[in-house]
Design a protein around this motif. Structure first.
Motif, PDB file in Angstrom:
ATOM      1  N   UNK A  14       0.886  -1.243  -0.023  1.00 43.92           N
ATOM      2  CA  UNK A  14       0.049   0.062  -0.083  1.00 43.92           C
ATOM      3  C   UNK A  14       0.902   1.378  -0.076  1.00 43.92           C
ATOM      4  N   UNK A  15       1.837   1.330   0.941  1.00 44.97           N
ATOM      5  CA  UNK A  15       2.788   2.526   0.878  1.00 44.97           C
ATOM      6  C   UNK A  15       3.712   2.833  -0.458  1.00 44.97           C
ATOM      7  N   UNK A  16       3.930   1.488  -1.249  1.00 47.95           N
ATOM      8  CA  UNK A  16       4.754   1.826  -2.138  1.00 47.95           C
ATOM      9  C   UNK A  16       3.835   2.192  -3.564  1.00 47.95           C
ATOM     10  N   UNK A  17       2.453   1.712  -3.500  1.00 50.41           N
ATOM     11  CA  UNK A  17       1.169   2.273  -4.293  1.00 50.41           C
ATOM     12  C   UNK A  17       1.151   3.754  -4.177  1.00 50.41           C
ATOM     13  N   UNK A  18       1.048   4.128  -2.926  1.00 44.89           N
ATOM     14  CA  UNK A  18       0.614   5.588  -2.659  1.00 44.89           C
ATOM     15  C   UNK A  18       1.733   6.390  -3.052  1.00 44.89           C
ATOM     16  N   UNK A  19       3.428   5.922  -2.923  1.00 48.30           N
ATOM     17  CA  UNK A  19       4.200   6.740  -3.105  1.00 48.30           C
ATOM     18  C   UNK A  19       4.364   6.855  -4.780  1.00 48.30           C
ATOM     19  N   UNK A  20       3.944   5.684  -5.442  1.00 48.01           N
ATOM     20  CA  UNK A  20       4.060   5.872  -6.981  1.00 48.01           C
ATOM     21  C   UNK A  20       3.025   6.891  -7.475  1.00 48.01           C
ATOM     22  N   UNK A  21       1.556   6.815  -6.903  1.00 48.76           N
ATOM     23  CA  UNK A  21       0.692   7.782  -7.455  1.00 48.76           C
ATOM     24  C   UNK A  21       0.710   9.122  -7.080  1.00 48.76           C
ATOM     25  N   UNK A  22       1.332   9.222  -6.023  1.00 52.26           N
ATOM     26  CA  UNK A  22       1.658  10.718  -5.429  1.00 52.26           C
ATOM     27  C   UNK A  22       2.848  11.234  -6.111  1.00 52.26           C
ATOM     28  N   UNK A  23       3.817  10.628  -6.478  1.00 52.90           N
ATOM     29  CA  UNK A  23       4.974  11.107  -7.142  1.00 52.90           C
ATOM     30  C   UNK A  23       4.405  11.353  -8.595  1.00 52.90           C
ATOM     31  N   UNK A  24       3.814  10.469  -9.176  1.00 53.24           N
ATOM     32  CA  UNK A  24       3.341  10.687 -10.659  1.00 53.24           C
ATOM     33  C   UNK A  24       2.407  11.980 -10.725  1.00 53.24           C
ATOM     34  N   UNK A  25       1.686  12.192  -9.874  1.00 57.91           N
ATOM     35  CA  UNK A  25       0.575  13.375  -9.562  1.00 57.91           C
ATOM     36  C   UNK A  25       1.464  14.805  -9.727  1.00 57.91           C
ATOM     37  N   UNK A  80       0.249  30.226   1.566  1.00 55.84           N
ATOM     38  CA  UNK A  80       1.211  30.714   0.882  1.00 55.84           C
ATOM     39  C   UNK A  80       2.629  30.138   0.985  1.00 55.84           C
ATOM     40  N   UNK A  81       2.536  28.958   1.653  1.00 54.70           N
ATOM     41  CA  UNK A  81       3.865  28.138   1.909  1.00 54.70           C
ATOM     42  C   UNK A  81       4.449  27.701   0.661  1.00 54.70           C
ATOM     43  N   UNK A  82       5.833  28.411   0.417  1.00 54.38           N
ATOM     44  CA  UNK A  82       6.740  28.267  -0.670  1.00 54.38           C
ATOM     45  C   UNK A  82       7.167  26.910  -0.520  1.00 54.38           C
ATOM     46  N   UNK A  83       7.362  26.208  -1.769  1.00 60.50           N
ATOM     47  CA  UNK A  83       7.813  24.992  -2.053  1.00 60.50           C
ATOM     48  C   UNK A  83       8.107  24.440  -3.672  1.00 60.50           C
ATOM     49  N   UNK A  84       8.933  24.508  -4.043  1.00 58.65           N
ATOM     50  CA  UNK A  84       9.427  24.350  -5.458  1.00 58.65           C
ATOM     51  C   UNK A  84       8.923  22.748  -5.719  1.00 58.65           C
ATOM     52  N   UNK A  85       8.470  22.549  -6.951  1.00 60.53           N
ATOM     53  CA  UNK A  85       8.114  21.209  -7.301  1.00 60.53           C
ATOM     54  C   UNK A  85       9.197  20.061  -7.360  1.00 60.53           C
ATOM     55  N   UNK A  86      10.527  20.360  -7.280  1.00 61.38           N
ATOM     56  CA  UNK A  86      11.415  19.380  -7.079  1.00 61.38           C
ATOM     57  C   UNK A  86      11.611  19.333  -5.560  1.00 61.38           C
ATOM     58  N   UNK A  88       8.920  19.186  -3.626  1.00 65.21           N
ATOM     59  CA  UNK A  88       8.032  18.537  -2.919  1.00 65.21           C
ATOM     60  C   UNK A  88       8.112  17.055  -3.741  1.00 65.21           C
ATOM     61  N   UNK A  89       8.833  16.859  -4.788  1.00 64.67           N
ATOM     62  CA  UNK A  89       9.100  15.510  -5.072  1.00 64.67           C
ATOM     63  C   UNK A  89      10.032  14.783  -4.039  1.00 64.67           C
ATOM     64  N   UNK A  90      11.081  15.461  -3.598  1.00 63.23           N
ATOM     65  CA  UNK A  90      12.050  15.233  -2.872  1.00 63.23           C
ATOM     66  C   UNK A  90      11.550  14.818  -1.465  1.00 63.23           C
TER      67      UNK A  90
END
Length: 169
Positions: A14-25, A80-86, A88-90
């Motif tokens: 389940x956690x591996x699946x959540x990781x995959x879908x979250x990252x893809x989004x 307004x929390x600032x966070x780059x896409x990179x 967020x991915x990390x």
């Protein structure tokens, strides 16, 4: 211990699946999409990512990696929390990797499921579990928390992009 191993293995899937879908989004979003909120009252993807990372830090890193809890939960929800896409991915990748590593640790010693990892630590803050909780209860609480917020991330990404492209492999 057979049921314990089955439970742990199921949680790993389940956690591996959540990781995959979250990252893809997240990977399909722009920098602006990461910090945009669907409504003025809603959390941005940056807020949700920061919150998942904070929960993993305070609940898993503190016991599994013996890292002192430095979480600032209020900051996770700042408008307004600032966070780059990179970033967020990390943060998402790191969060899931730590959860998976902890589950692999439990898999190698399933008797630890009934241990109380917080028993001799300072009182927990911002947590749905208390210091007497078991590792089993902790991982179940983390699954609920992460699953809930990963779903919010995917939904917010769909609001921003309309259609998302999924790799099912």
């Amino acid at each position: 211990m057979e049921i314990a191993l089955e439970l742990i293995e199921s949680m790993l899937v389940k956690f591996r699946s959540e990781k995959k879908w979250s990252l893809q989004a997240i990977e399909q979003l722009s920098e602006e999409d990461i910090t945009s909120s669907p409504t003025p009252e809603s959390n941005s993807i940056a807020n949700l990512v920061a919150h998942i990372r904070g929960a993993v830090h305070s609940r898993i890193e503190t016991i599994h990696l013996n890292i002192p809890d430095t979480r600032d939960r209020d900051k996770e929800f700042e408008k307004g929390l600032k966070m780059s896409k990179e970033q967020a991915i990390t943060k998402i990748r790191d969060s899931f990797d730590i959860l998976i590593e902890y589950l692999e640790h439990l898999k190698s010693s399933p008797e630890l499921l009934m241990s109380q990892p917080f028993l001799n630590l300072p009182p927990l803050t911002y947590s749905q579990v208390n210091n007497e909780t078991t590792a089993l209860n902790l991982i179940m609480a983390m699954f609920r928390e992460v699953h809930f917020h990963a779903g919010q991330i995917i939904y917010a990404a769909k609001i921003r992009k309309g259609q998302l492209v999924w790799n099912y492999n």
